[in-house]
Scaffold this active site. Structure first.
Site, PDB file in Angstrom:
ATOM      1  N   HIS A 349     -19.343  59.517  74.540  1.00 36.42           N
ATOM      2  CA  HIS A 349     -19.922  59.648  73.212  1.00 36.42           C
ATOM      3  C   HIS A 349     -19.444  60.902  72.497  1.00 36.42           C
ATOM      4  O   HIS A 349     -19.231  60.908  71.297  1.00 36.42           O
ATOM      5  CB  HIS A 349     -21.440  59.661  73.338  1.00 36.42           C
ATOM      6  CG  HIS A 349     -21.974  58.301  73.653  1.00 36.42           C
ATOM      7  ND1 HIS A 349     -23.213  58.078  74.166  1.00 36.42           N
ATOM      8  CD2 HIS A 349     -21.405  57.096  73.526  1.00 36.42           C
ATOM      9  CE1 HIS A 349     -23.389  56.791  74.331  1.00 36.42           C
ATOM     10  NE2 HIS A 349     -22.297  56.167  73.964  1.00 36.42           N
ATOM     11  N   GLU A 591       1.051  38.403  71.612  1.00 34.54           N
ATOM     12  CA  GLU A 591       1.217  39.492  72.587  1.00 34.54           C
ATOM     13  C   GLU A 591       1.466  38.960  73.994  1.00 34.54           C
ATOM     14  O   GLU A 591       1.665  39.721  74.927  1.00 34.54           O
ATOM     15  CB  GLU A 591       0.033  40.461  72.552  1.00 34.54           C
ATOM     16  CG  GLU A 591      -1.320  39.826  72.397  1.00 34.54           C
ATOM     17  CD  GLU A 591      -2.445  40.803  72.064  1.00 34.54           C
ATOM     18  OE1 GLU A 591      -2.247  42.018  72.056  1.00 34.54           O
ATOM     19  OE2 GLU A 591      -3.558  40.309  71.815  1.00 34.54           O
ATOM     20  N   ASP A 615       0.831  45.132  73.913  1.00 39.22           N
ATOM     21  CA  ASP A 615       0.731  44.195  75.029  1.00 39.22           C
ATOM     22  C   ASP A 615       2.023  43.410  75.211  1.00 39.22           C
ATOM     23  O   ASP A 615       2.466  43.183  76.337  1.00 39.22           O
ATOM     24  CB  ASP A 615      -0.445  43.235  74.816  1.00 39.22           C
ATOM     25  CG  ASP A 615      -1.747  43.839  75.330  1.00 39.22           C
ATOM     26  OD1 ASP A 615      -1.720  44.394  76.442  1.00 39.22           O
ATOM     27  OD2 ASP A 615      -2.764  43.778  74.618  1.00 39.22           O
ATOM     28  N   CYS A 662       1.082  45.103  64.525  1.00 43.86           N
ATOM     29  CA  CYS A 662      -0.081  45.991  64.564  1.00 43.86           C
ATOM     30  C   CYS A 662      -0.116  46.843  65.833  1.00 43.86           C
ATOM     31  O   CYS A 662      -1.085  47.549  66.070  1.00 43.86           O
ATOM     32  CB  CYS A 662      -1.380  45.214  64.396  1.00 43.86           C
ATOM     33  SG  CYS A 662      -1.665  44.050  65.723  1.00 43.86           S
TER      34      CYS A 662
HETATM   35  C1  PEP Z   1      -1.407  45.360  70.921  1.00 48.19           C
HETATM   36  O1  PEP Z   1      -1.521  44.860  72.041  1.00 48.19           O
HETATM   37  O2  PEP Z   1      -0.310  45.714  70.423  1.00 48.19           O
HETATM   38  C2  PEP Z   1      -2.597  45.583  70.083  1.00 48.19           C
HETATM   39  C3  PEP Z   1      -2.484  46.001  68.838  1.00 48.19           C
HETATM   40  O3  PEP Z   1      -3.791  45.383  70.651  1.00 48.19           O
HETATM   41  P1  PEP Z   1      -4.516  46.427  71.601  1.00 48.19           P
HETATM   42  O4  PEP Z   1      -3.729  47.691  71.560  1.00 48.19           O
HETATM   43  O5  PEP Z   1      -5.896  46.558  71.058  1.00 48.19           O
HETATM   44  O6  PEP Z   1      -4.456  45.726  72.920  1.00 48.19           O
HETATM   45 MG    MG Z   2      -3.323  43.877  72.644  1.00 44.57          MG
END
Ligand code: PEP
Ligand code: MG
Length: 735
Positions: A349, A591, A615, A662
């Site tokens: 936290h 992913e 991922d 992303c």
């Molecule tokens: C990813 O796997 O690139 C992703 C954006 O998801 P996370 O990092 O939350 O697994």
């Molecule tokens: Mg991911």
């Protein structure tokens, strides 16, 4: 306890007294020196020549075992214990039974107090409790410098106070420089036993009332806003209402302890019970409880706060074993520059609150408290998870330069805010932010981002102590949409499992969690859970447009099954006459590599594809994304990785389906540059990266770079990073 005479005389007197009171033939005090060695400092019963000669490493022998695990041991036949370490100079071979307790102050072991008897006997609980009570007082006397010269027990690094560099783990990024303020919340417990339990109960009641009132005040503090850090405090406040815990303290008082001693005992008991539990959730709650214990002890001592403003400097770095969220908020936010913890985890936290305050935090820095003196210069580098203690002038200067450079850069990026995110040759790029906490949404305005390209819905789940119901979820998502003020938000459904553990669900015991039962796999196996989330998303959107994406989709069938659940929720809303989103777009996180080989089919069914390169790369290279030893082994700028991405991006562009990135790649300028060269036009990243990426793309002639990059993709090098960097340098692309 006696205070007259030299430190050694006082120690000798204590062991004599305890041996007499407890009808033990031996009583010994071992003191932990330099954080490593337990040295016999005083004994009644063992050979006096052994004093200051007998030394045991932490973990060695029974005494070492007690210190290593910070737990009491009671043995009818100590010599048959597998850990028994015989020290001939002590003459202890004639003693069979032994009981020992750690001398604990806060979470720190200062030594061990032990008694021994010739005959084999079992010490009862009451005797152990008595030893613990004595140990508690001993701890205060040792820490107060009354029994041992503080210099003898201090952990030193090399000679005197040389500069040192320590590694930890990143709990929040950024760099700061300041003067060390040691958070030393423990207070002196001078009285352990009380005459009048009634008075003690009243004192405890008043103190508890005061602590609750303090917490309520903090919660009402307008400053805190309504982010998750506020929810964290609310969870913390619940401890103050925990009946079991309050009851244990009352029992301690009824048994004759002072209110302070009973509070301390209740905490020590809880800690001992959980000593071997490594579960991060339990450990975090323990640290909340420690925070609460400190607050009560302070109140009982008549002080208002552990935080001592007279020790503050204008630029301070707080150093603590662990810190509760409320404790951190007691430091003046205008002076607080950084935080270093011996413990802590990204889930803790205090890390979440620190993030809200925007200060770098490095955790799990071993023995930092013993290595830092108050007022020492400290550099907290949250980006590389390092702490520099008493850094040389030049390093301090360098870091100060870095900080001011960053500040200048920040201002420069702020100036870019209203300029178009377009390349020099006029190609528009959509820049979005990744978010998960309400506080992240605050970055939309200042960065000028187009929207939220990835909203990680599991993060609000992770900071709570129970599973949020549909109503709570609806309120979170509605607040996110409100904060986005019409900008698109791609809500990713729960991606738990892997590295994201929900405290109240527990670990799933998968041998290989990243490839185990996680994300959509759980959602499809527990459709009621996923449907509740989808219901909340539909309700939160109302008539506003809604964007939903499913994580870890491995084949088209999984996407269909997940979309079907969303369809059911839309039907449900319609049958009930509640509003449904004006526009709905449903997509996948790409992913898992297998999905790439069903891309054609997928593209006829999805509205968008968002590539999760974090991922995707880990599965492509079979390299755990969190394993530091593999960090530099494979490069996402290798021809292999880029060709995989190119295949997906080309496919999406041809089918006219929006494709975005992303993963972390999108936020690193050189990697973002490669992605643009592959044809990506939407990038979503952490808010802090947006300025640098925007600056890069505004200096780029994309058509020229695209041709250059495409010419490299068939190569067989391990990485194209150097070539791309050289290109950028030669063509004045700002990386
Ligand atoms: C990813 O796997 O690139 C992703 C954006 O998801 P996370 O990092 O939350 O697994
Ligand atoms: Mg991911």
């Amino acid at each position: 306890m006696a205070r007259a005479g030299s430190a050694q005389e006082r120690l000798d007197q204590i062991v004599r007294l305890v041996a007499g009171e407890m009808v033990a033939e031996v009583c010994s005090i071992y003191v932990l020196r330099a954080g490593e060695v337990l040295e016999l400092y005083a004994t009644q019963g063992l050979n006096p020549d052994a004093v200051h000669r007998t030394r045991l490493r932490v973990g060695e022998g029974i005494v070492g075992d007690i210190a290593a695990h910070a737990r009491a041991l009671s043995l009818a036949d100590a010599q048959s214990h597998p850990n028994f370490a015989y020290r001939p100079e002590t003459g202890e071979e004639i003693y069979h039974s032994m009981a020992g307790v750690p001398v604990l102050r806060g979470d720190r072991v200062l030594g061990v107090l032990a008694i021994q008897n010739r005959r084999s006997r079992q010490y009862d609980e009451e005797e152990i409790e008595t030893l613990q009570n004595v140990a508690m007082v001993l701890a205060e006397l040792v820490a107060g410098g009354e029994l041992v010269n503080p210099n003898e027990i201090k952990q030193v690094d090399g000679i005197g106070l040389l500069p040192i560099r320590l590694d930890g783990v990143q709990l929040n990024g950024g760099v700061a420089i300041g003067r060390a303020v040691l958070h030393e919340p423990r207070i002196f417990i001078s009285r352990v036993v009380a005459e009048d339990p009634k008075t003690e109960l009243k004192r405890f009641g008043d103190a508890l009332h005061g602590v609750r009132a303090d917490l309520d005040r903090m919660l009402e503090d307008g400053d805190l806003g309504h982010g998750e850090h506020r929810e964290v405090l609310e969870t913390f406040r619940m401890f103050a209402d925990d009946r079991g815990w309050v009851e244990r303290i009352r029992e301690g008082i009824a048994d004759g302890l002072t209110a302070e001693a009973a509070v301390q005992r209740a905490f020590d008991d809880t800690r001992a019970r959980f000593a071997d539990i490594t579960d991060s959730y339990i450990r975090e709650r323990l640290s909340d409880l420690s925070d609460l214990t400190n607050r009560l002890l302070l109140r009982l001592s008549g002080r208002q706060s552990a935080v001592d403003p007279t020790q503050w400097s204008d630029e301070m770095v707080v150093v603590a074993r662990d810190l509760g969220p409320a404790e951190l908020l007691e430091y003046d936010r205008n002076k607080l520059r950084g935080l270093v913890l011996e413990e802590g985890s990204a889930l803790s936290h205090v890390a979440i609150v620190a993030r809200a305050l925007d200060i770098p935090v490095v955790g799990r820095v071993e023995n930092i408290l013993q290595r830092v003196e108050p007022g020492d210069a400290l550099i907290v580098d949250g980006d590389t998870a390092q702490v520099f203690v008493r850094p040389a002038e030049e390093i301090q200067q360098q870091i100060a330069d870095t900080i001011s450079l960053r500040e200048a850069q920040r201002q420069e990026y702020a100036r870019l805010r209203d300029l178009p995110a377009a390349t020099r040759d006029g190609v528009a790029v959509s820049l979005r932010v990744n978010a998960g906490l309400m506080i992240d949404l605050n970055h939309l305005e200042p960065t000028g981002a187009d929207g939220v390209g990835l909203y990680r819905t599991e993060i609000p789940f992770m900071v709570r102590s129970t599973f949020p119901d549909v109503e709570e979820q609806t309120s979170i998502y509605a607040r996110v949409l409100d904060a986005a003020a019409g900008r698109p938000v791609a809500f990713r459904t729960l991606d738990v499992g892997g590295d994201k553990v929900l405290p109240y669900v527990g670990a799933f015991d998968d041998e290989n969690p990243a490839m185990g039962w996680r994300a959509i796999r759980i959602g499809l196996d527990r459709p009621a859970m996923l449907r509740r989330q989808l219901r909340a998303l539909v309700a939160a959107a109302g008539v506003r447009p809604l964007q939903v994406m499913f994580p870890m989709i491995a084949d088209v069938a999984e996407f269909r099954a997940a979309s079907h659940l969303l369809e059911l929720e839309l039907q449900r809303a319609k049958t009930r006459g509640t509003s449904t989103p004006a526009r709905l777009s449903v997509g996948v996180m790409l992913e898992v590599p297998s999905l790439i080989w069903q891309l054609d089919a997928l593209l006829t069914e999805v509205d968008f594809v968002s590539i999760g390169t974090n991922d995707l790369m880990q599965f492509l290279f079979a390299a755990d994304r969190g394993n530091p030893r593999l960090g530099n082994r494979y490069d996402c700028l290798s021809p292999a990785a880029l060709r995989v991405l190119q295949f997906v991006v080309d496919g999406c562009n041809k089918a006219d389906v929006e494709v975005s990135i992303c993963g972390e790649m999108a936020g690193r300028p050189i990697e973002a540059l490669a992605l643009l060269g592959l044809g990506v036009r939407t990038l979503s990243m952490s808010p802090g990266s947006l300025g640098a990426v925007k600056s890069m793309l505004r200096s780029l002639d994309l058509a020229h770079f695209t041709a250059y990059l495409r010419g490299l993709l068939n190569g067989s090098e391990r990485s194209l990073r150097d070539k791309i960097a050289l290109y950028a340098r030669d063509r004045n692309v700002r990386l």
